[in-house]
Design an enzyme around this catalytic site. Structure first.
Site, short mmCIF file in Angstrom:
data_model
loop_
_atom_site.label_atom_id
_atom_site.label_comp_id
_atom_site.label_asym_id
_atom_site.label_seq_id
_atom_site.Cartn_x
_atom_site.Cartn_y
_atom_site.Cartn_z
N ASN A 85 0.79 -1.18 0.05
CA ASN A 85 -0.05 -0.03 -0.06
C ASN A 85 0.93 1.19 0.00
O ASN A 85 1.95 1.14 -0.01
CB ASN A 85 -1.12 0.11 1.30
CG ASN A 85 -0.37 0.07 2.47
OD1 ASN A 85 0.17 0.91 3.12
ND2 ASN A 85 -0.43 -1.01 3.14
N ARG A 86 0.46 2.21 -0.04
CA ARG A 86 0.97 3.49 -0.35
C ARG A 86 1.58 4.45 0.77
O ARG A 86 2.11 5.58 0.87
CB ARG A 86 0.09 4.54 -1.19
CG ARG A 86 -0.30 3.94 -2.58
CD ARG A 86 -0.78 5.04 -3.20
NE ARG A 86 -1.07 4.71 -4.49
CZ ARG A 86 -1.28 5.52 -5.74
NH1 ARG A 86 -1.34 6.85 -5.60
NH2 ARG A 86 -1.37 4.94 -6.75
#
Ligand code: C5P
Length: 222
Positions: free
Chosen positions: A30-31
């Site tokens: 994820n970011r």
């Protein structure tokens, strides 16, 4: 800024994303940049705490003053590292963006294309690190984060109750705030109160958050 807000306390902070491997070269991630969690770890050290930082895969140097850093990759590894580090900790701050799911199996070899057919991955849920700690009789003061695009207050209050934790720091994502940005804004919720921390760069915001955590910790644990 109260330099001694966490003086003499053992604090564990988790930060960054987790990577859940699919095969030897691919993963689900994820970011999360880890910036907010690293800033919280730095601010906690500045506030006098002995800080252990459990970091997912990020490209960030260990902040000054942090006593110990443990690098992990997956949610399972993060849980194991946090459980060990938090065993004798006063406060756990879960700032990591833990992956909710992982592939049921990690393929031992690189997956090949299916010749035009689709590929289905079966995912299984990861354990919730905060809820796992909350279920223990002897547990640290627990702080979680909530990132939502809408209905922030309702989600935050639900998170307090559902996970059984002491404090939730909630931020609205989108509109240039939250992930992958230098600035953030937070509303901190506890059982019978809240405090808004207005938009600031993540290090300044982390210092304010650590002050609130110190105040609430002392209100509950003396
Ligand atoms: O449940 P949700 O992911 O929205 O909650 C976010 C908070 O819960 C964060 O503090 C995060 O570190 C924590 N969390 C956790 N274990 C998980 C998922 C989230 O401790 N498996």
């Amino acid at each position: 800024f109260a330099a001694g807000a966490l003086a003499g306390l053992k604090v564990v902070v988790s930060a960054g994303p987790t990577y859940e491997d699919i095969d030897p070269v691919r993963f689900i991630g994820n970011r999360s940049s880890g910036r907010m969690g690293f800033a919280v770890a730095e601010a906690a050290a500045q506030a006098g705490a002995e800080v252990t930082l459990v970091a997912g895969p990020v490209a960030l140097p260990t902040p000054p003053g942090v006593a110990r850093r443990i690098d992990v990759r997956s949610a399972a590894q993060m849980l194991a590292a946090v459980e060990e580090a938090a065993a004798d900790a006063d406060i756990y701050i879960g700032a990591a963006a833990v992956g909710d799911y992982r592939p049921q199996q990690v393929a031992p070899r690189k997956l090949a294309k299916q010749g035009g057919a689709g590929l289905t991955l079966t995912l299984v849920e990861n354990p919730d690190i905060l809820a796992t700690l909350a279920a223990r009789p002897q547990r640290p003061f627990l702080v979680g984060f909530a990132a939502q695009t809408h209905d922030l207050a309702a989600y935050a209050r639900d998170k307090l109750q559902r996970k059984g934790i002491d404090l939730v720091a909630a931020n609205e994502v989108g509109a240039g705030l939250g992930f992958e940005t230098p600035d953030n804004a937070l509303t901190v919720y506890w059982a019978d109160g809240l405090l808004e921390l207005p938009r600031a760069d993540k290090r300044e915001l982390a210092r304010r958050l650590v002050e609130v955590i110190g105040e609430r910790y002392r209100a509950v644990r003396g």
